[in-house]
Write a protein that holds these residues in place. Structure first.
Motif, PDB file in Angstrom:
ATOM      1  N   ASN A  32       3.256-116.539 -22.671  1.00 36.59           N
ATOM      2  CA  ASN A  32       4.699-116.641 -22.628  1.00 36.59           C
ATOM      3  C   ASN A  32       5.197-115.694 -21.533  1.00 36.59           C
ATOM      4  O   ASN A  32       5.128-114.476 -21.680  1.00 36.59           O
ATOM      5  N   GLU A  34       8.205-115.074 -20.459  1.00 29.96           N
ATOM      6  CA  GLU A  34       9.378-114.272 -20.814  1.00 29.96           C
ATOM      7  C   GLU A  34       8.954-112.984 -21.517  1.00 29.96           C
ATOM      8  O   GLU A  34       9.435-111.898 -21.195  1.00 29.96           O
ATOM      9  N   VAL A  35       8.056-113.118 -22.480  1.00 31.41           N
ATOM     10  CA  VAL A  35       7.556-111.945 -23.205  1.00 31.41           C
ATOM     11  C   VAL A  35       6.776-111.046 -22.258  1.00 31.41           C
ATOM     12  O   VAL A  35       6.964-109.822 -22.246  1.00 31.41           O
ATOM     13  N   PHE A  46      13.326-111.547 -30.898  1.00 32.06           N
ATOM     14  CA  PHE A  46      12.942-112.315 -29.717  1.00 32.06           C
ATOM     15  C   PHE A  46      11.508-112.811 -29.843  1.00 32.06           C
ATOM     16  O   PHE A  46      11.208-113.966 -29.532  1.00 32.06           O
ATOM     17  N   LEU A  47      10.602-111.955 -30.322  1.00 33.01           N
ATOM     18  CA  LEU A  47       9.204-112.369 -30.517  1.00 33.01           C
ATOM     19  C   LEU A  47       9.108-113.493 -31.538  1.00 33.01           C
ATOM     20  O   LEU A  47       8.382-114.475 -31.330  1.00 33.01           O
ATOM     21  N   GLN A  63      10.293-116.756 -30.009  1.00 30.44           N
ATOM     22  CA  GLN A  63       9.334-117.316 -29.061  1.00 30.44           C
ATOM     23  C   GLN A  63       8.120-117.922 -29.767  1.00 30.44           C
ATOM     24  O   GLN A  63       7.596-118.944 -29.339  1.00 30.44           O
ATOM     25  N   LYS A 114       9.023-121.376 -31.176  1.00 30.88           N
ATOM     26  CA  LYS A 114       9.172-122.400 -30.150  1.00 30.88           C
ATOM     27  C   LYS A 114       7.842-123.041 -29.781  1.00 30.88           C
ATOM     28  O   LYS A 114       7.820-124.135 -29.228  1.00 30.88           O
TER      29      LYS A 114
END
Length: 92
Positions: free
Chosen positions: A63, A65-66, A80-81, A84, A87
């Motif tokens: 990921n 973004e992470v 947020f984690l 993600q 998803k």
């Protein structure tokens, strides 16, 4: 060993221990045998799990973004984690 194939932000699944079958993000690669993992739910960012690489199933999903937030020391939250991870569609 296996850590050469592991990266920050990569999705892994625990294959042993109390957290068997759970998905996590790699937060930090400690050395060739250990990584720090977190999922934002049971293992939060303030206390990531130190896990042996041999007890993880590696997915070829990183990921970005992470990964970018971790590497640039941006503010990263447990929510947020979790978002993600939900998803992801990891059809095996």
């Amino acid at each position: 060993m296996l850590s050469k194939n592991l990266s920050v932000g990569q999705v892994v699944e625990s294959t042993s221990g109390r957290d068997i079958g759970r998905l996590f993000f790699i937060i930090k690669v400690v050395d060739d045998q250990y990584v720090l993992i977190s999922d934002g739910k049971k293992r939060k960012l303030d206390q990531p799990k130190l896990k042996k690489v041999k007890h993880l199933k590696r997915y070829n999903v990183i990921n970005n973004e992470v990964k970018n937030k971790i590497l640039s020391c941006e503010y990263l939250t447990d929510a947020f984690l979790r978002a993600q991870l939900t998803k992801l569609d990891l059809s095996v």
